[in-house]
Design a protein around this motif. Sequence first.
Motif, PDB file in Angstrom:
ATOM      1  N   ARG A   1     129.833 -57.378  19.824  1.00 34.08           N
ATOM      2  CA  ARG A   1     130.686 -56.593  20.712  1.00 34.08           C
ATOM      3  C   ARG A   1     131.496 -57.497  21.634  1.00 34.08           C
ATOM      4  O   ARG A   1     132.691 -57.243  21.879  1.00 34.08           O
ATOM      5  CB  ARG A   1     129.811 -55.631  21.530  1.00 34.08           C
ATOM      6  N   GLU A   2     130.914 -58.556  22.129  1.00 35.07           N
ATOM      7  CA  GLU A   2     131.630 -59.397  23.076  1.00 35.07           C
ATOM      8  C   GLU A   2     132.829 -60.096  22.429  1.00 35.07           C
ATOM      9  O   GLU A   2     133.846 -60.351  23.083  1.00 35.07           O
ATOM     10  CB  GLU A   2     130.711 -60.432  23.726  1.00 35.07           C
TER      11      GLU A   2
ATOM     12  N   ASP B   1     135.486 -57.315  22.089  1.00 30.89           N
ATOM     13  CA  ASP B   1     136.042 -57.030  23.411  1.00 30.89           C
ATOM     14  C   ASP B   1     137.056 -58.090  23.817  1.00 30.89           C
ATOM     15  O   ASP B   1     138.091 -57.783  24.421  1.00 30.89           O
ATOM     16  CB  ASP B   1     134.920 -56.964  24.449  1.00 30.89           C
TER      17      ASP B   1
ATOM     18  N   LYS C   1     134.187 -50.323  17.657  1.00 36.47           N
ATOM     19  CA  LYS C   1     133.039 -51.162  18.012  1.00 36.47           C
ATOM     20  C   LYS C   1     133.271 -51.943  19.301  1.00 36.47           C
ATOM     21  O   LYS C   1     132.435 -52.752  19.694  1.00 36.47           O
ATOM     22  CB  LYS C   1     132.753 -52.154  16.872  1.00 36.47           C
ATOM     23  N   SER C   2     134.405 -51.690  19.958  1.00 32.17           N
ATOM     24  CA  SER C   2     134.774 -52.421  21.164  1.00 32.17           C
ATOM     25  C   SER C   2     134.688 -51.516  22.390  1.00 32.17           C
ATOM     26  O   SER C   2     134.325 -50.334  22.291  1.00 32.17           O
ATOM     27  CB  SER C   2     136.206 -52.957  21.024  1.00 32.17           C
TER      28      SER C   2
END
Length: 289
Positions: free
Chosen positions: A12-13, A16, A195-196
């Motif tokens: 996720r990071e 993002d 997914k972000s």
Amino acid sequence: MSVLAEETSWPREVLDRDYGARGSVTAEVFEAAMGDYRSRSKEMRDHATHLDVVYDEQSGQTIDIYGTGGEARPVFVFIHGGYWRMLSKHDSAFMAAMLAKQGIATAVVDYRLAPEASLDEIVREVRAAIGFLWKNGRSFGIDPERIYVGGSSAGGHLTGTVLSGGWHAGEGVPEDVIKGALPISGLFHLAPISKSFVQDWIRLDEAAIARLSPAANLPGVGCPIVVAFADGEPDGFRRQSTEYDRLWRDAGFASELMEIPGRNHFDVLLDLASEDTILSKALVRLING
């Protein structure tokens, strides 16, 4: 498997970061761009030919039309970005004077924002705007046979959804209603977006991802497009544009991929305010060529 399909398994990071447009510039650069969007659009609003035209009775959403008069003109329909939850037509008319000098009208679209409106509803509204202009454009000095569309970021995604197939009969328009398009820094595969951090307000399920991803819904009839992005883009936007250009060309349609030097995700769009930039010249060439 394309890299965009692989992205859904990334941390996720990472997603993002790669889709965090705000994080790619300083707060000062972002605020300056937003201020320019609004102030330059306000200047154009004083010269609009038709303001607050309701294009969709169901939602009550409106468009502003600039640069018409005399014979019916081709129109550039601009769809604003803001990750589907920010901005409006009041921030989005700064290209109108440049295009009017070239004999091209501009129609700037408002749509309801997430999370109050679902992405399905936002897409429906934008498609309804195209349907309205095709059916009623001549009343406003617009040639319905010369409709071009463009948008930035989330507006690039929405540009892709009016290029997509499968919706035309529902709006009563021909499959070739769009004659050319300029998606800028667009989002064409929604699976990585889901997914972000954007999922916090866009709330996509698997069916919506499949239904609303332009890359998964290419049309049977394609038009020439210019797929543009800034050289200072976050990596996710760069990958999305590159992949959509490839898919469009693989389908047998005309596409030009354009990286704009010296620009970031936000200020690249302001290049449309000047007739001397690479981006504005590409747009005029697309419409008049």
